[in-house]
Design an enzyme around this catalytic site. Structure first.
Site, short mmCIF file in Angstrom:
data_model
loop_
_atom_site.label_atom_id
_atom_site.label_comp_id
_atom_site.label_asym_id
_atom_site.label_seq_id
_atom_site.Cartn_x
_atom_site.Cartn_y
_atom_site.Cartn_z
CB SER A 73 -0.84 -0.03 0.81
OG SER A 73 -2.32 0.81 1.10
CG ASP A 74 3.24 4.61 -1.98
OD1 ASP A 74 3.81 5.07 -0.43
OD2 ASP A 74 2.57 5.75 -2.40
CD GLN A 75 -2.43 8.64 2.74
OE1 GLN A 75 -1.64 9.03 3.66
NE2 GLN A 75 -3.76 7.66 3.14
#
Length: 197
Positions: A73-75
Site C-alpha cells: 500500500s502507498d499513499q
C-alpha cells in the site's frame, strides 16, 4: 484459507498504522519491510506514483514469501500539482500544513495484492478529499509538538489529534486515509478465495 490459495498473508509494510488496520480483519499475517525507493518519476501523476509503489512494495518481498498473498500500500497527498510526501522534519511539516490550511487536499491510497505463487497482482486506488480548517501558527506548532507526524504523507494523522485540523473528509473508506483501504482489501482477498468472515 483453502488449499488452492496461498498459505500465508504478508503485509509489505513496517507502518504501525497499517499493521493495526489489518489486525481488524482477524486474519493471521506476517509483516515484512519492502525497502522500496519511493521517488517519483518525471511527469508521473500522484495516482500513478501511488499505484506503482504499492505494487513495487508487494513485489519487493515476494521472493521471501513464495506462497503468499502480499499486501502493498502507498499513499500520496497532493494539492493541484504539488505532492505532499512524508515531511521527515518539523520544518517541512510546518510548511505542508501552512499550504494545506483552509484548502481541500486529495489523498490517494493505492492498494496492491500480489499472489507470489502465480505472480498475479490486483491493484486499486481509493481517493479521499480532506478539507482542512484555517490553521493558525499556534495550532500547527501545538499539533506537531504533540503528534510528531513526520512519517505521514501530508503531516496530518486523522486517527490521532490531526482530526482536529480537519473540517471535512469525503471518501468511500475511512481506513484509506489512515493508509490501508480495508473495504477494497476485502474484495481483493475474496478474488483470491480468502473469506474474511
Amino acid at each position: 484459507m483453502s488449499n488452492s490459495t496461498p498459505a500465508q498473508l504478508v503485509l509489505a509494510s513496517t507502518s504501525p498504522f497499517r499493521h493495526e488496520l489489518l489486525e481488524r480483519l482477524g486474519l493471521p499475517f506476517t509483516t515484512a519491510n519492502p525497502a522500496t525507493d519511493e521517488s517519483a518519476r518525471a511527469n508521473e501523476t500522484p495516482q500513478a506514483l501511488a499505484l506503482r509503489l504499492a505494487e513495487a512494495k508487494a513485489r519487493a518481498v515476494s521472493a521471501q514469501f513464495p506462497n503468499a498473498l502480499i499486501i502493498g500500500s502507498d499513499q500520496v497527498a497532493y494539492l493541484g500539482d504539488e505532492l505532499f510526501g512524508k515531511p521527515g522534519t518539523h520544518e517541512n511539516a510546518v510548511r505542508q500544513l501552512k499550504k494545506m490550511s483552509g484548502k481541500t487536499v486529495d489523498f490517494y491510497t493505492a492498494l496492491c495484492l500480489v499472489n507470489s505463487a502465480t505472480g498475479h497482482a490486483q491493484t486499486v486506488g481509493v481517493p479521499t478529499a480532506v478539507t482542512f480548517r484555517q490553521l493558525s501558527d499556534d495550532v500547527i506548532e501545538n499539533y506537531l509538538r504533540r503528534e510528531r507526524p513526520y512519517n505521514c504523507a501530508g503531516s496530518a494523522k486523522s486517527e490521532g489529534q490531526g482530526i482536529a485540523l480537519i473540517e471535512r473528509i469525503d471518501g468511500s473508506d475511512p481506513n484509506a486515509l489512515i493508509g490501508l483501504p480495508l473495504i477494497a482489501l476485502c474484495t481483493l482477498l475474496s478474488n483470491e478465495g480468502v473469506a474474511v468472515v
